[in-house]
Design a protein around this motif. Structure first.
Motif, mmCIF file in Angstrom:
data_model
loop_
_atom_site.group_PDB
_atom_site.id
_atom_site.type_symbol
_atom_site.label_atom_id
_atom_site.label_comp_id
_atom_site.label_asym_id
_atom_site.label_seq_id
_atom_site.Cartn_x
_atom_site.Cartn_y
_atom_site.Cartn_z
ATOM 1 N N THR A 103 5.909 -2.596 6.291
ATOM 2 C CA THR A 103 6.584 -2.574 4.997
ATOM 3 C C THR A 103 7.693 -1.534 4.974
ATOM 4 N N GLY A 104 7.337 -0.245 5.161
ATOM 5 C CA GLY A 104 8.330 0.813 5.094
ATOM 6 C C GLY A 104 8.955 1.151 6.434
ATOM 7 N N SER A 106 8.806 3.802 8.160
ATOM 8 C CA SER A 106 9.414 5.134 8.159
ATOM 9 C C SER A 106 9.256 5.814 9.510
ATOM 10 N N ALA A 167 1.644 -1.336 -5.116
ATOM 11 C CA ALA A 167 2.265 -2.270 -4.170
ATOM 12 C C ALA A 167 1.345 -3.425 -3.799
ATOM 13 N N ARG A 175 10.614 -3.238 2.771
ATOM 14 C CA ARG A 175 10.885 -2.017 2.028
ATOM 15 C C ARG A 175 11.077 -2.267 0.540
ATOM 16 N N TYR A 178 7.777 -1.653 -1.412
ATOM 17 C CA TYR A 178 7.426 -0.276 -1.746
ATOM 18 C C TYR A 178 8.410 0.328 -2.737
ATOM 19 N N PHE A 182 7.203 2.045 -6.105
ATOM 20 C CA PHE A 182 7.528 3.443 -6.384
ATOM 21 C C PHE A 182 8.160 3.562 -7.771
ATOM 22 N N ARG A 219 9.947 8.491 3.433
ATOM 23 C CA ARG A 219 8.773 7.739 2.994
ATOM 24 C C ARG A 219 9.274 6.392 2.491
ATOM 25 N N GLY A 220 8.473 5.371 2.708
ATOM 26 C CA GLY A 220 8.880 4.039 2.303
ATOM 27 C C GLY A 220 10.125 3.536 3.005
ATOM 28 N N GLY A 289 0.986 5.899 5.024
ATOM 29 C CA GLY A 289 0.902 4.618 4.344
ATOM 30 C C GLY A 289 -0.501 4.152 4.023
#
Length: 316
Positions: A103-104, A106, A167, A175, A178, A182, A219-220, A289
């Motif tokens: 998803t992210g 990072s 989420a 992304r 998320y 957020f 993050r994310g 995560g």
């Protein structure tokens, strides 16, 4: 920590998480074909349950003959987190390469930025070592004292942790999922009463929107919460955003690290960092995560300098 001179890999274990945010069988096939074309051997393990990646890495690295010297993690930050749990105790036996498939992502971004995974993995497989385009870095990790787990990317209390719960119910991927979570979580978020201690010194006490310990700057995949973090300086960074900052503003502020200019933001470094919730209730916390359901009202992080051998670009 200094970069490590190391020969290129010869045998790979590819760990892929079919439940990750942007997984596809085609991605796994492409990674496997690239590894097979460049290495002596490559094998694929598809995870089947939480914790399976950790167990698979441990079992394979315990082989007396033919153990891989490279573990390729395909997935998001959670998948990389599980692979790291199995890889770090066997440091010296294998190195890590990351392919974004979550998803992210990072953890991939903090190493390779926005470069395509095909470019980064080819560099690891064919152009690594001294003078090559990929180098082996030994990154600092944190250890979460309450669980003894290794923290690769970072850990965050407060709104970023609770956004993971939001989420779960969003019909989005990557992304964008998320980012929406957020923003939705921050819109109605009430700061918690908190305290943050760095090497025995209290650096923050009072209403807390988030406290991020790490680790990677993002993050994310896009929110630059720890913009000054170095990955191998032997220290953990912590950023605390206090209650004087409206939680609804935090997603926008952290996109460009504008939160660093706010007087309610505290930034510090140290070897041992404790994040607490001072009203005795459970601290909302995630790392890499993964929401940490079993944490009580505090979490303590200790740095492990140079604990993770991972492939990164020679030039940023």
């Amino acid at each position: 920590m200094a970069d490590t001179a190391a020969p290129g890999p010869t045998r790979a274990l590819i760990v892929a998480n079919p439940a990750s945010g942007s997984h596809s069988p085609e991605l796994v096939r492409q990674v496997a074909e690239l590894c097979e074309s460049c290495l002596d051997r490559a094998e694929v393990h598809l995870t089947s349950a939480p914790g399976d990646a950790t167990g698979a890495v441990r079992r394979v690295l315990e082989r007396k003959d033919g153990a891989p010297d490279l573990v390729v993690a395909i997935g998001g930050d959670g998948t990389v987190r599980e692979v790291v749990q199995g890889l770090v105790p066997a440091t010296g036996r294998a190195t890590l390469a990351v392919v974004p498939g979550g998803t992210g992502n990072s953890g991939y971004k903090m190493l390779w930025g926005d470069r395509p995974w095909t470019e980064s993995l080819k560099a690891v497989l064919t152009d690594s070592g001294i003078g090559g385009s990929a180098r082996l870095r030994r990154l600092d990790l944190a250890r979460l004292a309450e669980t003894r787990n290794y923290v690769y990317l970072g850990a965050c209390s407060g709104v970023i942790a609770d956004a993971l719960i939001t989420a779960r119910d969003l019909p989005l991927t990557g992304r964008e999922r998320y980012a929406r979570a957020f923003a939705d979580t921050a819109a109605g978020y009430a700061p918690y009463p908190g305290r943050v201690t760095v090497d025995g010194r209290v650096v923050h006490e009072g209403p807390t929107v988030l406290a991020n310990v790490g680790g990677g700057p993002y993050r994310g995949g896009r929110f630059k919460v720890l913009p000054d973090s170095l990955l191998d300086d032997g220290l953990l960074d912590v950023c605390v955003i206090g209650g004087e900052v409206p939680a609804a503003d935090v997603p926008g502020l952290t996109l460009e690290a504008a939160h660093m200019d706010h007087p309610a933001t505290v930034y510090a470094r140290g070897r041992r960092i404790t994040v607490e919730r001072t009203d005795g209730r459970r601290l909302p916390l995630e790392h890499d995560g993964e929401y940490q359901q079993g944490i009580g009202d505090s979490a303590t992080f200790e740095v492990l300098p140079g604990a993770l051998p991972v492939w990164a670009p020679t030039t940023p």
